[in-house]
Motif scaffolding. Sequence first.
Motif, PDB file in Angstrom:
ATOM      1  N   ALA A   1       9.054   3.527  -4.127  1.00  0.00           N
ATOM      2  CA  ALA A   1       7.911   2.635  -4.350  1.00  0.00           C
ATOM      3  C   ALA A   1       8.379   1.262  -4.805  1.00  0.00           C
ATOM      4  CB  ALA A   1       6.965   3.243  -5.377  1.00  0.00           C
ATOM      5  N   ALA A   2       9.373   1.233  -5.683  1.00  0.00           N
ATOM      6  CA  ALA A   2       9.879  -0.049  -6.185  1.00  0.00           C
ATOM      7  C   ALA A   2      10.413  -0.919  -5.049  1.00  0.00           C
ATOM      8  CB  ALA A   2      10.961   0.196  -7.229  1.00  0.00           C
ATOM      9  N   LEU A   3      11.052  -0.311  -4.068  1.00  0.00           N
ATOM     10  CA  LEU A   3      11.562  -1.067  -2.920  1.00  0.00           C
ATOM     11  C   LEU A   3      10.417  -1.636  -2.092  1.00  0.00           C
ATOM     12  CD1 LEU A   3      14.455   1.320  -1.768  1.00  0.00           C
ATOM     13  CD2 LEU A   3      14.675  -0.845  -3.019  1.00  0.00           C
ATOM     14  N   HIS A   4       9.389  -0.840  -1.869  1.00  0.00           N
ATOM     15  CA  HIS A   4       8.252  -1.312  -1.081  1.00  0.00           C
ATOM     16  C   HIS A   4       7.411  -2.335  -1.840  1.00  0.00           C
ATOM     17  CE1 HIS A   4       8.557   1.266   2.469  1.00  0.00           C
ATOM     18  NE2 HIS A   4       8.921   2.249   1.674  1.00  0.00           N
ATOM     19  N   ALA A   5       7.516  -2.321  -3.175  1.00  0.00           N
ATOM     20  CA  ALA A   5       6.674  -3.202  -3.988  1.00  0.00           C
ATOM     21  C   ALA A   5       7.283  -4.570  -4.240  1.00  0.00           C
ATOM     22  CB  ALA A   5       6.360  -2.527  -5.329  1.00  0.00           C
ATOM     23  N   GLU A   6       8.431  -4.847  -3.656  1.00  0.00           N
ATOM     24  CA  GLU A   6       9.128  -6.099  -3.972  1.00  0.00           C
ATOM     25  C   GLU A   6       8.300  -7.335  -3.646  1.00  0.00           C
ATOM     26  OE1 GLU A   6      12.889  -5.885  -2.056  1.00  0.00           O
ATOM     27  OE2 GLU A   6      13.811  -4.660  -3.634  1.00  0.00           O
ATOM     28  N   THR A   7       7.429  -7.231  -2.666  1.00  0.00           N
ATOM     29  CA  THR A   7       6.583  -8.382  -2.318  1.00  0.00           C
ATOM     30  C   THR A   7       5.130  -8.165  -2.750  1.00  0.00           C
ATOM     31  OG1 THR A   7       6.174  -7.455  -0.104  1.00  0.00           O
ATOM     32  CG2 THR A   7       8.027  -8.974  -0.343  1.00  0.00           C
ATOM     33  N   ALA A   8       4.874  -7.132  -3.546  1.00  0.00           N
ATOM     34  CA  ALA A   8       3.509  -6.826  -3.983  1.00  0.00           C
ATOM     35  C   ALA A   8       3.096  -7.755  -5.126  1.00  0.00           C
ATOM     36  CB  ALA A   8       3.408  -5.373  -4.436  1.00  0.00           C
ATOM     37  N   ALA A   9       1.818  -7.729  -5.451  1.00  0.00           N
ATOM     38  CA  ALA A   9       1.302  -8.528  -6.566  1.00  0.00           C
ATOM     39  C   ALA A   9       1.903  -8.041  -7.886  1.00  0.00           C
ATOM     40  CB  ALA A   9      -0.222  -8.427  -6.607  1.00  0.00           C
ATOM     41  N   PRO A  10       2.020  -8.939  -8.887  1.00  0.00           N
ATOM     42  CA  PRO A  10       2.657  -8.565 -10.152  1.00  0.00           C
ATOM     43  C   PRO A  10       2.039  -7.332 -10.823  1.00  0.00           C
ATOM     44  CG  PRO A  10       2.404 -10.943 -10.040  1.00  0.00           C
ATOM     45  CD  PRO A  10       1.685 -10.375  -8.851  1.00  0.00           C
TER      46      PRO A  10
ATOM     47  N   LEU B   1       0.824  -1.196   0.000  1.00  0.00           N
ATOM     48  CA  LEU B   1       0.000   0.000   0.000  1.00  0.00           C
ATOM     49  C   LEU B   1       0.867   1.259   0.000  1.00  0.00           C
ATOM     50  CD1 LEU B   1      -2.884   0.953  -0.070  1.00  0.00           C
ATOM     51  CD2 LEU B   1      -2.985   0.739   2.412  1.00  0.00           C
ATOM     52  N   ILE B   2       2.001   1.213   0.703  1.00  0.00           N
ATOM     53  CA  ILE B   2       2.942   2.336   0.651  1.00  0.00           C
ATOM     54  C   ILE B   2       3.433   2.529  -0.781  1.00  0.00           C
ATOM     55  CG2 ILE B   2       5.201   3.164   1.423  1.00  0.00           C
ATOM     56  CD1 ILE B   2       4.715   1.708   4.065  1.00  0.00           C
ATOM     57  N   ALA B   3       3.721   1.423  -1.465  1.00  0.00           N
ATOM     58  CA  ALA B   3       4.152   1.504  -2.868  1.00  0.00           C
ATOM     59  C   ALA B   3       3.078   2.144  -3.728  1.00  0.00           C
ATOM     60  CB  ALA B   3       4.493   0.104  -3.393  1.00  0.00           C
ATOM     61  N   TRP B   4       1.830   1.763  -3.481  1.00  0.00           N
ATOM     62  CA  TRP B   4       0.706   2.340  -4.233  1.00  0.00           C
ATOM     63  C   TRP B   4       0.601   3.845  -4.000  1.00  0.00           C
ATOM     64  CZ3 TRP B   4      -3.942   4.617  -2.532  1.00  0.00           C
ATOM     65  CH2 TRP B   4      -4.933   4.778  -3.510  1.00  0.00           C
ATOM     66  N   LEU B   5       0.694   4.271  -2.732  1.00  0.00           N
ATOM     67  CA  LEU B   5       0.596   5.695  -2.410  1.00  0.00           C
ATOM     68  C   LEU B   5       1.751   6.495  -2.997  1.00  0.00           C
ATOM     69  CD1 LEU B   5      -0.643   5.331   1.231  1.00  0.00           C
ATOM     70  CD2 LEU B   5      -1.629   6.961  -0.375  1.00  0.00           C
ATOM     71  N   LEU B   6       2.958   5.961  -2.896  1.00  0.00           N
ATOM     72  CA  LEU B   6       4.119   6.668  -3.452  1.00  0.00           C
ATOM     73  C   LEU B   6       3.996   6.814  -4.962  1.00  0.00           C
ATOM     74  CD1 LEU B   6       6.966   4.978  -1.359  1.00  0.00           C
ATOM     75  CD2 LEU B   6       6.221   7.362  -1.201  1.00  0.00           C
ATOM     76  N   THR B   7       3.452   5.794  -5.622  1.00  0.00           N
ATOM     77  CA  THR B   7       3.280   5.869  -7.071  1.00  0.00           C
ATOM     78  C   THR B   7       2.203   6.880  -7.434  1.00  0.00           C
ATOM     79  OG1 THR B   7       3.955   3.550  -7.264  1.00  0.00           O
ATOM     80  CG2 THR B   7       2.859   4.528  -9.169  1.00  0.00           C
ATOM     81  N   MET B   8       1.103   6.888  -6.683  1.00  0.00           N
ATOM     82  CA  MET B   8       0.053   7.889  -6.915  1.00  0.00           C
ATOM     83  C   MET B   8       0.631   9.293  -6.759  1.00  0.00           C
ATOM     84  SD  MET B   8      -3.112   6.569  -7.450  1.00  0.00           S
ATOM     85  CE  MET B   8      -4.456   7.290  -6.509  1.00  0.00           C
TER      86      MET B   8
ATOM     87  N   ALA C   1       8.180  -4.081 -16.430  1.00  0.00           N
ATOM     88  CA  ALA C   1       6.732  -3.867 -16.367  1.00  0.00           C
ATOM     89  C   ALA C   1       5.989  -4.917 -17.199  1.00  0.00           C
ATOM     90  CB  ALA C   1       6.392  -2.463 -16.872  1.00  0.00           C
ATOM     91  N   ALA C   2       6.491  -5.183 -18.400  1.00  0.00           N
ATOM     92  CA  ALA C   2       5.855  -6.188 -19.253  1.00  0.00           C
ATOM     93  C   ALA C   2       5.963  -7.575 -18.629  1.00  0.00           C
ATOM     94  CB  ALA C   2       6.504  -6.167 -20.637  1.00  0.00           C
ATOM     95  N   HIS C   3       7.103  -7.864 -18.028  1.00  0.00           N
ATOM     96  CA  HIS C   3       7.305  -9.167 -17.373  1.00  0.00           C
ATOM     97  C   HIS C   3       6.320  -9.358 -16.226  1.00  0.00           C
ATOM     98  CE1 HIS C   3       9.249 -12.546 -15.388  1.00  0.00           C
ATOM     99  NE2 HIS C   3       9.383 -11.818 -14.290  1.00  0.00           N
ATOM    100  N   HIS C   4       6.193  -8.349 -15.377  1.00  0.00           N
ATOM    101  CA  HIS C   4       5.280  -8.464 -14.236  1.00  0.00           C
ATOM    102  C   HIS C   4       3.833  -8.572 -14.699  1.00  0.00           C
ATOM    103  CE1 HIS C   4       8.410  -7.973 -11.345  1.00  0.00           C
ATOM    104  NE2 HIS C   4       8.667  -6.713 -11.630  1.00  0.00           N
ATOM    105  N   LEU C   5       3.480  -7.806 -15.733  1.00  0.00           N
ATOM    106  CA  LEU C   5       2.095  -7.845 -16.211  1.00  0.00           C
ATOM    107  C   LEU C   5       1.764  -9.201 -16.821  1.00  0.00           C
ATOM    108  CD1 LEU C   5      -0.315  -5.952 -16.217  1.00  0.00           C
ATOM    109  CD2 LEU C   5       0.328  -5.206 -18.507  1.00  0.00           C
ATOM    110  N   ASP C   6       2.727  -9.814 -17.480  1.00  0.00           N
ATOM    111  CA  ASP C   6       2.514 -11.166 -18.024  1.00  0.00           C
ATOM    112  C   ASP C   6       2.255 -12.170 -16.905  1.00  0.00           C
ATOM    113  OD1 ASP C   6       2.780 -10.395 -20.643  1.00  0.00           O
ATOM    114  OD2 ASP C   6       4.901 -10.940 -20.791  1.00  0.00           O
ATOM    115  N   ARG C   7       2.820 -11.933 -15.723  1.00  0.00           N
ATOM    116  CA  ARG C   7       2.663 -12.852 -14.603  1.00  0.00           C
ATOM    117  C   ARG C   7       1.358 -12.624 -13.833  1.00  0.00           C
ATOM    118  NH1 ARG C   7       6.213 -11.463 -10.799  1.00  0.00           N
ATOM    119  NH2 ARG C   7       5.726 -13.347  -9.617  1.00  0.00           N
TER     120      ARG C   7
END
Length: 418
Positions: free
Chosen positions: A245-254, A217-224, A284-290
Amino acid sequence: MPTEPLPTHLLADPAFAAACAARQIGAVFQAAARRAGIGPAQIARRTGLSTSRVSEIMTGGRTVESMAVIERIADGLRIPGRMLGLADRPWEAAAETTTYRPAAVPETWEVLDMLSRTTASDAALSHLEAAVADTAFHYPSTPPAESVPTLQRQLVGVHEMLARPQSLAARRRGVRILAAVSGLLGLAHHDLGDRNRSDAHFHLGTIAAGEGEADDLIAWLLTMKSIVEYTAGRRDAAAGLLQQAALHAETAAPRRRAWVAANLARVLAARGERTAALAELDQAAHHLDRADDAPGSLDFFDAPRLDGLAGEAYAYLGEHDAASTLLETAIQQRAATDVKGRAVLTLDLAEVRLAQGSLDAACALAHQALDVASGSVVQPIILRARAFERSVTPWAAERLVRELAARVRESGAQLVRM
């Protein structure tokens, strides 16, 4: 001032509640006249407005945007504050006869919360989470001035919930909901051109997400927040937020990781960092494919949105043919109701056409973007249009450019505000 409330059947009517939430005061007055027998003269006496002004509002000749006037209308007609996106009015507290006073048109989460007053129940929290998720998913296709009252109501609800003693699990879920609502309000107020409120809500959201121990959620807020910084031209600030955000998103959904990476790619490309930008686009394309879930809730990122961000990135990198193809595809696949997204992408495509040497096509696309935004102009569209106007400055003497400059000024005057 008369103290008679509006009839219960009118306050409970979904159409009336929707008109209040959207602050469509003309529709509110019409409903009061049609269903409660309160005509223009009586509305005028209750609200302190002139009868002629009330009549103009009812017929659509005038709109009401002043918060002071909206408050007078709420008090004069005894419309509960939360129905109009206001704080509870002083007369509501005086009229309260029980320990709990539900909203005139309660949502499911409000009713469930009422049934569990000591600590929020799992059902109440689940319904509130669903309501916030629905607001988030529909935000791109809903004018921000319409989203704000709903979000404010949700903010009040979660605030009241957190003000009571809660179990640790309930409090953690509550602050996560608070973080999401605050982030959406931050974006909405940015779209409406109110930087102070936008910054305040993003700050609140970040603190809440930290208390909720929610890295994703921190990753989401930082990106917003980074999107706000990017559209305002503060690219270095945007890059810093996205790297966090990228650091906080390491365990986030693809799907969320893809969104963070794509936004970072765009900012890096804008700063001329070609290798890093292309690497992020690949990620980004790799994560979206997953991603094996459907877009929804806070994770709305999908292939058309990736095309749009990739198109912008390639434009910054000078690969205009690739940028053109990606942007055209992104525009075609955006929902017709996503006015802001389609308008901004069309202005990006106009920039590409200019770089390809076609001033006529570029100006035509800029006009098309402003046509798309007509009636729903928000700050990101105006900022992007002004940036394009600066790009055509070398041709300032040309009739096409003079006409476009006038159109941008005209659109800027239509900027939607609360």
